[in-house]
Scaffold this motif. Structure first.
Motif, short mmCIF file in Angstrom:
data_model
loop_
_atom_site.label_atom_id
_atom_site.label_comp_id
_atom_site.label_asym_id
_atom_site.label_seq_id
_atom_site.Cartn_x
_atom_site.Cartn_y
_atom_site.Cartn_z
N LEU A 155 0.81 -1.21 0.00
CA LEU A 155 0.00 0.00 0.00
C LEU A 155 0.85 1.27 0.00
N TRP A 160 -1.98 7.33 -4.48
CA TRP A 160 -2.56 7.95 -3.29
C TRP A 160 -4.01 7.56 -3.09
N SER A 162 -5.40 4.81 -3.52
CA SER A 162 -5.60 3.44 -3.05
C SER A 162 -5.98 3.40 -1.57
N LEU A 163 -5.52 4.38 -0.78
CA LEU A 163 -5.81 4.37 0.65
C LEU A 163 -7.28 4.64 0.95
N LEU A 269 -4.78 -0.99 7.95
CA LEU A 269 -3.98 -0.03 7.19
C LEU A 269 -2.69 0.33 7.91
N TRP A 274 3.85 -1.74 4.90
CA TRP A 274 3.46 -2.08 3.53
C TRP A 274 4.49 -1.61 2.51
N ILE A 354 -0.84 6.79 9.66
CA ILE A 354 -1.61 7.13 8.46
C ILE A 354 -0.85 8.18 7.64
N ILE A 357 2.15 6.58 5.70
CA ILE A 357 1.77 5.83 4.50
C ILE A 357 1.23 6.76 3.43
N ALA A 358 0.44 7.76 3.84
CA ALA A 358 -0.12 8.72 2.86
C ALA A 358 0.99 9.49 2.17
N THR A 361 2.62 7.33 -0.50
CA THR A 361 1.85 7.14 -1.74
C THR A 361 1.89 8.37 -2.64
#
Length: 365
Positions: A155, A160, A162-163, A269, A274, A354, A357-358, A361
């Motif tokens: 992920l 972006w 995809s989240l 998530l 990921w 969060i 990961i954001a 992406t």
């Protein structure tokens, strides 16, 4: 269920805000001192304690269903919302005991699997077979993070959008489960191709759309039969309830279960970083791609209950009962110290993860 079929793959330091490139993560060698300490320091707390499991599961289920009834019967929006929030958190905790069922020894808690399925799994249309013999593949040494891992998608290396898509699809889970049990499973009785398709593609709590489940055999196949039968009969009762008490109670219940599914998807998530693109990883690399959110934060008790705030530690000690993970973390932290591999899997909280990961992406590829 594999619900991420529309997600498209994109390209891809354990520093808090910078994702480690997948190639570097794969190259991480095992920290043998950490792995040895994890086993040696926790032998005396490795047994599941019925006096903790039973009251926790039964109490969570009771509070969840009582609050669900309160949300259905309450007069006034404010009171309905209060009951709904309590129902979501309690049923979420009760549901997550499915994770424990995949790891505890079959003789450790006599009757617990049956009771959980009767009280939680079947009523929520998520019997334990949907996780058993699936989640253990995620822990297999050579499968984690690869295309054969049912619970892994890169992920952090995807687009972006995809989240939010990953989270939004969870809203539809209760309806999908009802259609599966009330329509597709009975249809599969007369149409073997449908039965095979449903089993391979819609009988596992998986996020990898490429995962295909093998047909059940032996004792597990017999367990699946009875759980499927109970879930299908319950799904018929839910549909029939619309003609007896109207559609509103079922709509409220499904709204609450949708919120449970979204909360679980949000936890999923941030359970890992990921950052792996499909190569096999060492145990230490798998650990560092996973997440601990230890105290002093208290909110993880709600959004990552039943020991899941120690998800990285769980990947070191998959059979460790949830009630022992906190003590195991304290022992390992004290023994290994804060400037070690072990400490690098700890993160401050949900928003931090969060955001990490954001940001990953949205980086140029």
């Amino acid at each position: 269920m594999a619900m991420q079929e529309t997600l498209t793959r994109a390209q891809g330091t354990n520093e808090p805000t910078i994702a480690r490139p997948a190639a570097n993560r794969v190259a991480i060698e095992d920290d043998k001192a950490m792995l040895r300490a994890a086993v040696e320091l926790t032998r005396d707390i490795s047994d599941a304690r019925p006096a903790i499991y039973w009251p926790d599961m039964l109490g969570s289920a009771f509070v969840g269903y009582a609050a669900l009834a309160g949300a259905i019967l309450a007069e006034g929006a404010a009171l309905t919302v209060v009951f709904a929030v309590v129902a979501v958190l309690a049923l979420y905790r009760a549901l997550l005991f499915i994770h424990e069922l995949t790891h505890i020894h079959r003789d450790a808690l006599p009757g617990f699997r049956f009771a959980w399925n009767l009280l939680v799994g079947i009523p929520l249309l998520t019997p334990s077979f949907m996780y058993e013999n699936v989640h253990t593949l995620h822990h297999a040494r050579t499968r984690y993070g690869t295309r054969e891992d049912p619970e892994y998608l890169p992920l952090a290396l995807m687009k972006w959008w995809s989240l939010p898509l990953f989270l939004v699809t969870a809203i539809l889970l209760p309806v999908a489960l009802l259609v599966r049990s009330a329509v597709l499973v009975p249809l599969g009785i007369v149409l073997p191709p449908v039965r095979r398709l449903v089993w391979e593609r819609a009988s596992a709590l998986a996020i990898n759309p490429a995962f295909r489940r093998r047909l059940p055999t032996g004792d597990f196949g017999r367990m699946v039969f009875w759980q499927e039968l109970g879930t299908t009969l319950w799904s018929f009762a839910l549909v029939a309830s619309i003609f007896v008490i109207g559609w509103m109670p079922l709509a409220i219940a499904f709204g609450i279960i949708s919120a449970v599914a979204v909360l679980n998807q949000l936890r999923t998530l941030v359970a890992h970083l990921w950052e792996n693109e499909g190569e096999a990883m060492t145990v230490t690399a798998q650990y560092l791609d996973s997440v601990n959110v230890p105290p002093p934060g208290v909110l993880p008790f709600l959004w990552a209950p039943v020991g899941l705030r120690y998800h990285a530690l769980h990947h070191l000690l998959p059979s460790m009962p949830y009630h022992s993970l906190g003590e195991a973390h304290r022992r390992l932290s004290a023994h290994l110290g804060m400037e070690t591999t072990y400490a690098r899997a700890s993160h401050p909280g949900l928003l931090h993860l969060i955001g990490r990961i954001a940001r990953s992406t949205m980086r140029p590829r």
